[in-house]
Write a protein that holds these residues in place. Structure first.
Motif, PDB file in Angstrom:
ATOM      1  N   GLY A   9      92.989  13.977 107.276  1.00  0.00           N
ATOM      2  CA  GLY A   9      92.135  15.072 109.007  1.00  0.00           C
ATOM      3  C   GLY A   9      90.991  14.145 109.166  1.00  0.00           C
ATOM      4  N   SER A  10      90.534  13.165 109.213  1.00  0.00           N
ATOM      5  CA  SER A  10      89.478  12.045 109.435  1.00  0.00           C
ATOM      6  C   SER A  10      89.909  12.201 111.266  1.00  0.00           C
ATOM      7  N   LEU A  11      90.787  11.666 111.797  1.00  0.00           N
ATOM      8  CA  LEU A  11      90.843  10.750 113.092  1.00  0.00           C
ATOM      9  C   LEU A  11      92.046  11.675 113.535  1.00  0.00           C
ATOM     10  N   PHE A  12      92.510  11.771 115.038  1.00  0.00           N
ATOM     11  CA  PHE A  12      93.417  13.136 115.479  1.00  0.00           C
ATOM     12  C   PHE A  12      94.074  11.583 116.342  1.00  0.00           C
ATOM     13  N   GLY A  13      95.698  12.387 115.508  1.00  0.00           N
ATOM     14  CA  GLY A  13      96.450  10.804 116.605  1.00  0.00           C
ATOM     15  C   GLY A  13      98.266  11.281 116.339  1.00  0.00           C
ATOM     16  N   GLY A  14      98.655  11.221 116.309  1.00  0.00           N
ATOM     17  CA  GLY A  14     100.034  11.042 116.617  1.00  0.00           C
ATOM     18  C   GLY A  14     100.592  11.299 115.051  1.00  0.00           C
ATOM     19  N   ILE A  15      99.693  11.442 114.148  1.00  0.00           N
ATOM     20  CA  ILE A  15     100.432  11.734 113.046  1.00  0.00           C
ATOM     21  C   ILE A  15      99.968  14.073 112.711  1.00  0.00           C
ATOM     22  N   GLU A  16      98.473  13.721 113.608  1.00  0.00           N
ATOM     23  CA  GLU A  16      97.930  15.119 113.202  1.00  0.00           C
ATOM     24  C   GLU A  16      98.608  15.999 114.062  1.00  0.00           C
ATOM     25  N   SER A  17      99.291  15.403 115.565  1.00  0.00           N
ATOM     26  CA  SER A  17      99.724  16.058 116.766  1.00  0.00           C
ATOM     27  C   SER A  17     101.470  16.076 115.667  1.00  0.00           C
ATOM     28  N   MET A  18     101.725  15.692 114.889  1.00  0.00           N
ATOM     29  CA  MET A  18     103.635  16.330 114.290  1.00  0.00           C
ATOM     30  C   MET A  18     102.968  17.594 113.536  1.00  0.00           C
ATOM     31  N   LEU A  19     101.473  17.118 112.678  1.00  0.00           N
ATOM     32  CA  LEU A  19     101.001  18.288 111.683  1.00  0.00           C
ATOM     33  C   LEU A  19     101.085  19.497 112.918  1.00  0.00           C
ATOM     34  N   VAL A  20     100.197  19.280 113.424  1.00  0.00           N
ATOM     35  CA  VAL A  20      99.746  20.596 114.621  1.00  0.00           C
ATOM     36  C   VAL A  20     101.094  21.360 114.805  1.00  0.00           C
ATOM     37  N   THR A  21     102.248  20.500 115.345  1.00  0.00           N
ATOM     38  CA  THR A  21     103.693  20.665 116.250  1.00  0.00           C
ATOM     39  C   THR A  21     104.170  21.487 114.659  1.00  0.00           C
ATOM     40  N   ASP A  41      86.200  16.287 106.761  1.00  0.00           N
ATOM     41  CA  ASP A  41      86.326  17.347 108.198  1.00  0.00           C
ATOM     42  C   ASP A  41      86.813  16.269 109.918  1.00  0.00           C
ATOM     43  N   GLY A  42      87.538  17.256 110.856  1.00  0.00           N
ATOM     44  CA  GLY A  42      87.314  16.527 111.707  1.00  0.00           C
ATOM     45  C   GLY A  42      88.778  17.235 112.789  1.00  0.00           C
ATOM     46  N   LEU A  43      89.066  16.522 113.748  1.00  0.00           N
ATOM     47  CA  LEU A  43      89.561  17.130 115.112  1.00  0.00           C
ATOM     48  C   LEU A  43      90.783  17.933 114.310  1.00  0.00           C
ATOM     49  N   VAL A  44      91.938  17.463 113.387  1.00  0.00           N
ATOM     50  CA  VAL A  44      93.631  18.552 113.006  1.00  0.00           C
ATOM     51  C   VAL A  44      92.746  19.385 112.372  1.00  0.00           C
ATOM     52  N   GLY A  45      91.279  19.684 111.940  1.00  0.00           N
ATOM     53  CA  GLY A  45      91.630  21.173 110.862  1.00  0.00           C
ATOM     54  C   GLY A  45      91.808  22.348 111.728  1.00  0.00           C
ATOM     55  N   PRO A  46      90.576  22.335 112.767  1.00  0.00           N
ATOM     56  CA  PRO A  46      90.292  23.215 114.180  1.00  0.00           C
ATOM     57  C   PRO A  46      91.015  23.474 114.704  1.00  0.00           C
ATOM     58  N   ALA A  47      92.359  21.971 114.947  1.00  0.00           N
ATOM     59  CA  ALA A  47      93.264  22.398 115.355  1.00  0.00           C
ATOM     60  C   ALA A  47      94.869  23.020 115.230  1.00  0.00           C
TER      61      ALA A  47
END
Length: 374
Positions: A9-21, A41-47
């Motif tokens: 969860g630290s960065l935001f890229g393809g894996i994070e986009s998929m988790l949000v989907t 912490d990172g951008l993916v948690g709030p997303a």
């Protein structure tokens, strides 16, 4: 079925986009209930929270600080002891290395989701290889080869990242995006969107467009913001490269954007000339879904995504071949439109959320049958 997805969860890229989907597309497969445990912490948690997902925070784990790894593992063990989950899915080698054994101790069926090009050489992959999963999910046929380097006999299935089709953009909305990025409506926009990682081929793309500096009418949007200190220096080098090539006034460094579907739909061509293989390449499918022809290199998962119906592949590292492919699409609107019209159907066939998520549900359910047989 209640599934806990474990990730860093630290960065935001393809894996994070998929988790949000996964969080947003809960209704695409109602039998699956997705929850998320994030270390750090990172951008993916709030997303994920904004998408309505239940997020369980875990302490940040750092390999250089063994006590932080133990603390993060204890937090996951406590979560698994106090709440019932039917499956634990660890995404990528590092979260699996940190948390896989902890999930195994709790007796929850364990899944490794392979998102990256695994070689078995990196220490995180060797560490991950100490715990054998009950099932592996690969995001492409290409990534199966890397999985087999770590786990030769683990059952696996290929499931592509689910991706919903974006809504159509009106001409007025497209003009507003272009106006914001100082781009005329008549310009042919080449867009590259992704993390500031040299593997993505930013420099090769700039070199190719430098060879086209006398060709009028094109603009480049480079989308992606600095997420680590090293990326600031890399971004500065790209700006300097564009200046040396004489194309700086035609390159828009747009930074991090939260409105990627409208940005993509306001462009004309997507180009990401990877210099090394990616196991899949969600950015390519996102561009296809937005109706863009894709230009990339003949490497890794891109070969499974981009065919002659929707784009062009060139040899890796060949800026001259890349320049000619871009010249063809910039100067030939008929060819560009034909590829663009076929692109959304290609994206739908590759990554339809309902198809991919029901495939996931069947694979997770089948784990019971295998365990009963043993």
């Amino acid at each position: 079925m209640r599934v806990l997805h474990v990730y860093g969860g630290s960065l935001f890229g393809g894996i994070e986009s998929m988790l949000v989907t996964l969080a947003r597309e809960q209704n695409a497969c109602p039998p699956l209930r997705h929850e998320f445990a994030l270390s750090g912490d990172g951008l993916v948690g709030p997303a994920l929270a904004a998408a309505g997902a239940l997020v369980h925070p875990l302490p940040l784990a750092r390999a250089s600080r063994p006590h932080s790894v133990w603390r993060a593992r204890r937090a996951l063990i406590q979560l698994l002891h106090t709440q019932h989950f039917d499956r634990v899915i660890c995404h990528a080698a590092w979260p699996y290395a940190v948390f896989g054994r902890a999930a195994r101790r709790c007796g929850v069926p364990l899944v490794l989701w392979v998102h990256n090009d695994m070689t078995g050489a990196h220490w995180t992959e060797r560490w991950a290889g100490r715990t054998v999963p009950d099932l592996a999910i690969c995001n492409s046929q290409y990534s199966v080869g890397g999985l087999r380097l770590l786990f030769a006999h683990v059952p696996f299935i290929v499931i592509r990242p689910p991706l919903p089709m974006p809504r159509l953009l009106s001409s007025g909305e497209r003009s507003l995006v272009r106006e914001e990025l100082a781009t005329p409506d008549a310009a042919v926009v080449v867009v590259m969107a992704g993390r500031l990682d040299a593997l993505k081929g930013h420099a090769i793309l700039l070199d190719a467009l430098g060879a086209l500096r006398d060709l009028p009418g094109w603009i480049l949007w480079q989308v992606g913001g600095v997420q680590r200190p090293s990326e600031q220096e890399y971004l500065a080098s790209l700006r300097a490269r564009a200046q040396r090539l004489g194309i700086a006034e035609r390159v828009r460094f747009a930074g991090q954007r939260a409105d990627m579907p409208p940005v993509l739909a306001s462009a004309d061509i997507q180009c990401q000339p990877n210099t090394g293989p990616e196991s899949f390449g969600l950015a390519f499918v996102e561009a296809l879904a937005a109706g863009l022809p894709v230009v990339s290199t003949r490497l890794g998962g891109a070969i499974e995504i981009v065919d002659d119906s929707c784009g062009m592949l060139v040899p890796p590292g060949d800026s001259a071949a890349l320049a000619e492919a871009l010249r063809e699409l910039i100067t030939n609107p008929t060819r560009r439109l034909a590829l663009a019209q076929a692109a959304p159907d290609r994206a739908r066939r590759l990554c339809d959320p309902s198809v991919q998520l029901y495939t996931l549900h069947r694979a997770l359910t089948a784990m019971n049958n295998r365990q009963d047989a043993t």
